[in-house]
Design a protein around this motif. Structure first.
Motif, short mmCIF file in Angstrom:
data_model
loop_
_atom_site.label_atom_id
_atom_site.label_comp_id
_atom_site.label_asym_id
_atom_site.label_seq_id
_atom_site.Cartn_x
_atom_site.Cartn_y
_atom_site.Cartn_z
N ARG A 1 -2.90 2.30 6.81
CA ARG A 1 -1.92 1.23 6.99
C ARG A 1 -0.91 1.22 5.84
NH1 ARG A 1 -3.74 -1.82 11.27
NH2 ARG A 1 -2.00 -3.28 10.96
N ALA A 2 -0.25 2.37 5.64
CA ALA A 2 0.69 2.53 4.53
C ALA A 2 1.95 1.69 4.73
CB ALA A 2 1.07 4.00 4.39
N ASP A 3 2.41 1.09 3.64
CA ASP A 3 3.70 0.38 3.64
C ASP A 3 4.83 1.31 3.21
OD1 ASP A 3 2.93 -2.45 4.26
OD2 ASP A 3 1.73 -2.19 2.43
N ILE A 4 4.50 2.21 2.30
CA ILE A 4 5.48 3.16 1.75
C ILE A 4 4.77 4.51 1.61
CG2 ILE A 4 6.92 3.75 -0.27
CD1 ILE A 4 7.08 0.75 -0.88
N GLU A 5 5.50 5.60 1.90
CA GLU A 5 4.94 6.92 1.63
C GLU A 5 5.90 7.70 0.75
OE1 GLU A 5 2.80 10.84 3.57
OE2 GLU A 5 3.74 9.40 4.94
N LEU A 6 5.33 8.37 -0.26
CA LEU A 6 6.09 9.20 -1.19
C LEU A 6 5.93 10.66 -0.84
CD1 LEU A 6 4.92 7.57 -4.56
CD2 LEU A 6 6.81 6.83 -3.08
N GLY A 7 6.94 11.46 -1.16
CA GLY A 7 6.85 12.90 -0.94
C GLY A 7 8.06 13.61 -1.49
N GLY A 8 7.96 14.93 -1.56
CA GLY A 8 9.10 15.74 -1.96
C GLY A 8 10.12 15.81 -0.84
N THR A 9 11.30 16.32 -1.16
CA THR A 9 12.34 16.42 -0.13
C THR A 9 11.91 17.32 1.02
OG1 THR A 9 13.36 18.18 -1.46
CG2 THR A 9 14.24 15.94 -1.72
N ASP A 10 11.01 18.27 0.75
CA ASP A 10 10.55 19.17 1.81
C ASP A 10 9.56 18.49 2.76
OD1 ASP A 10 8.57 18.93 -0.10
OD2 ASP A 10 7.96 21.03 -0.03
N ARG B 1 0.87 -1.17 0.00
CA ARG B 1 0.00 0.00 0.00
C ARG B 1 0.91 1.24 0.00
NH1 ARG B 1 -5.07 -0.66 0.94
NH2 ARG B 1 -5.36 1.28 2.13
N VAL B 2 0.91 1.95 -1.14
CA VAL B 2 1.84 3.06 -1.34
C VAL B 2 1.06 4.36 -1.25
CG1 VAL B 2 3.64 4.01 -2.81
CG2 VAL B 2 3.17 1.55 -2.85
N LYS B 3 1.40 5.16 -0.25
CA LYS B 3 0.62 6.35 0.09
C LYS B 3 1.24 7.62 -0.49
CE LYS B 3 -0.02 9.45 4.03
NZ LYS B 3 0.55 9.78 5.34
N LEU B 4 0.36 8.50 -0.97
CA LEU B 4 0.73 9.86 -1.33
C LEU B 4 -0.38 10.76 -0.83
CD1 LEU B 4 2.31 12.09 -2.81
CD2 LEU B 4 1.03 11.50 -4.87
N GLY B 5 -0.05 11.74 -0.02
CA GLY B 5 -1.05 12.69 0.45
C GLY B 5 -0.90 14.01 -0.25
N VAL B 6 -2.00 14.57 -0.71
CA VAL B 6 -1.97 15.87 -1.39
C VAL B 6 -3.05 16.78 -0.79
CG1 VAL B 6 -1.05 15.03 -3.56
CG2 VAL B 6 -3.51 15.03 -3.22
N ASP B 7 -2.68 18.01 -0.52
CA ASP B 7 -3.63 19.01 -0.03
C ASP B 7 -4.13 19.83 -1.21
OD1 ASP B 7 -3.21 18.14 2.53
OD2 ASP B 7 -1.92 19.80 3.13
N PRO B 8 -5.42 19.81 -1.50
CA PRO B 8 -5.94 20.54 -2.67
C PRO B 8 -6.07 22.04 -2.40
CG PRO B 8 -7.73 19.42 -1.54
CD PRO B 8 -6.48 19.04 -0.81
N GLU C 1 3.65 -1.82 11.50
CA GLU C 1 4.99 -1.84 10.92
C GLU C 1 5.25 -0.48 10.27
OE1 GLU C 1 8.69 -3.45 10.03
OE2 GLU C 1 7.07 -4.39 11.20
N PRO C 2 6.31 0.23 10.66
CA PRO C 2 6.54 1.57 10.11
C PRO C 2 6.75 1.55 8.59
CG PRO C 2 7.89 1.22 12.06
CD PRO C 2 7.31 -0.12 11.68
N GLN C 3 6.24 2.57 7.94
CA GLN C 3 6.34 2.69 6.49
C GLN C 3 7.76 3.02 6.05
OE1 GLN C 3 3.59 5.93 5.85
NE2 GLN C 3 5.07 7.50 6.40
N ALA C 4 8.06 2.68 4.81
CA ALA C 4 9.29 3.16 4.17
C ALA C 4 9.03 4.58 3.68
CB ALA C 4 9.67 2.27 2.99
#
Length: 413
Positions: free
Chosen positions: A190-199, A42-49, A217-220
């Motif tokens: 229950r994210a396995d991986i989270e993506l984001g910018g360097t900020d 489960r690969v998570k990306l959060g975006v604020d609109p 289990e903590p996400q990558a």
């Protein structure tokens, strides 16, 4: 085979364009666990609109999310309707103004539409929840429990907060809750991986901390490189005017990609295309060694980006338009008609700013200024007068900007 270590080629592909994958070795371990358990990650990306439209810089993380989908995993795109009410303090030197919930909801709808230009919409491969689904229902006691998981000293480790604190600039208690709210999203899905910018690194690690606190289990954590704008130097940004909008006219999008500096080509390939790591390396080598011409490689890049966003036909039409107008210097066959009106004429002459206000919007004073600065041309020759004879306009190509929307073929009333 079950239990076998993941293919190194897949890991290489998934890490193209990344700055860091933390902790070390965790991506391979996550892929191995998914293989052994027979389940997708489960690969998570959060975006604020916070804005209605997105540009190519915003799509960097969406492209990476699509790579995980293509590898058989589930993309969890969280629409931050509740975190947007706080405002992400990342990289900010002052508190963000709070947005109207109705504006956030409207932005969320358009953001989802544009995200689906890139993501696979198969329900087995995509979830798009709003974080209000779990954040809105938190009790005061649960908020207290979240707040107790960290300290003020830890929050102030953030570079942006540390700078503001040192400069005696205000930091609201609401802003301090933002990393906790975003981190709790990882618990909720229950994210396995989270993506984001360097900020986003601080926020992503807060997700790991909260998952561990709640017994998960903590996400990558995967941080992605920043896409430079069309100037090749500054981060792509609407405020800087160096952006390429996802919803732009395909002809303009193609032209803007062709305008990027040569030294930004491979950064764009790494962050905006789905090539394998080995293919990227081969393109890089070909460009550096002179086997590939920068112009041809940019044309390929523009074609690939447009094909993904708008389809092959739109990409082909945009490329033909560019070649016709900018390489062969022919008149564009698909130029819009700029028809003069009867009241544009005064004794056989046309006051150009008045007609341009009707054709393109903006004010007459703005068009006066542009004409005075040499920013308006007829058949490639700068216009120097505000009023021109009718016969000097009809049948000629008027250009008032780089966009296809601000040029056309003038016709009589």
């Amino acid at each position: 085979m079950r239990g076998a270590m993941p293919d190194q080629r897949l890991i290489d592909d998934l890490t193209v364009g990344t700055v860091e994958v933390l902790p070390d070795g965790v991506l391979a371990a996550k892929l191995d666990t998914a293989e052994r358990e027979g389940r997708p990650l489960r690969v998570k990306l959060g975006v604020d609109p916070t804005a209605p439209d997105i540009h190519l810089g915003h799509t960097v993380v969406l492209n990476k999310l699509r790579q995980f989908q293509d590898a058989g995993h589930v993309a969890v795109l969280i629409i931050g309707d509740y975190t947007a009410r706080i405002g992400d303090p990342s990289g900010r030197s002052k508190t963000r103004p709070r947005l109207d919930p109705a504006v956030i909801d409207a932005n969320a709808r358009t953001y989802q539409e544009q995200a689906l230009l890139i993501l696979d919409d198969d329900p087995a491969r995509l979830e798009m929840p709003h974080n209000g689904e779990w954040l809105a229902g938190l009790t005061t006691e649960q908020v207290f429990e979240l707040a107790a998981t960290t300290t003020v000293a830890r929050i102030l480790e953030r570079d942006d907060f540390a700078r503001r604190w040192a400069a005696h600039q205000p930091i609201s208690m609401l802003e301090m809750l933002y990393p906790l709210a975003q981190g709790y999203d990882s618990v909720a899905v229950r994210a396995d991986i989270e993506l984001g910018g360097t900020d986003q690194k601080f926020n992503l690690f807060m997700g790991r901390d909260l998952q561990q606190y709640f017994g998960q289990e903590p996400q990558a954590v995967m941080t992605l490189d920043i896409l430079p704008g069309t100037d090749g130097a500054e981060r792509m940004s609407k405020s800087l005017g160096n952006y390429i909008g996802v919803n732009e006219d395909p002809r303009d999008l193609y032209g803007k990609v062709m305008s990027i500096p040569d030294d930004a080509i491979m950064t764009y390939f790494r962050l905006l295309t789905a090539h394998h790591a080995a293919e990227i390396a081969a393109l890089d080598e070909g460009l550096a060694g002179g086997a590939l011409h920068p112009r041809d490689l940019k044309a390929r890049l523009a074609r690939e980006i447009l094909t993904r966003l708008r389809g092959a036909e739109a990409a082909k039409a945009a490329e033909e338009h560019f070649d016709r107008v900018f390489r062969r210097h022919e008149a564009a066959g698909d130029l819009q008609e700029l028809r003069l009106a009867a009241d544009d004429l005064d004794d056989g002459r046309v006051f150009l700013p008045k007609a341009m206000e009707r054709w393109f919007g903006a004010s007459r004073s703005e068009w006066r200024r542009r004409i005075a600065q040499g920013g308006v041309s007829l058949d490639g020759e700068p216009v120097s007068e505000l009023s021109l004879p009718l016969e000097a306009l009809v049948g000629r190509r008027l250009k008032a900007g780089k966009s296809a929307a601000t040029q056309g073929l003038v016709s009589g009333p």
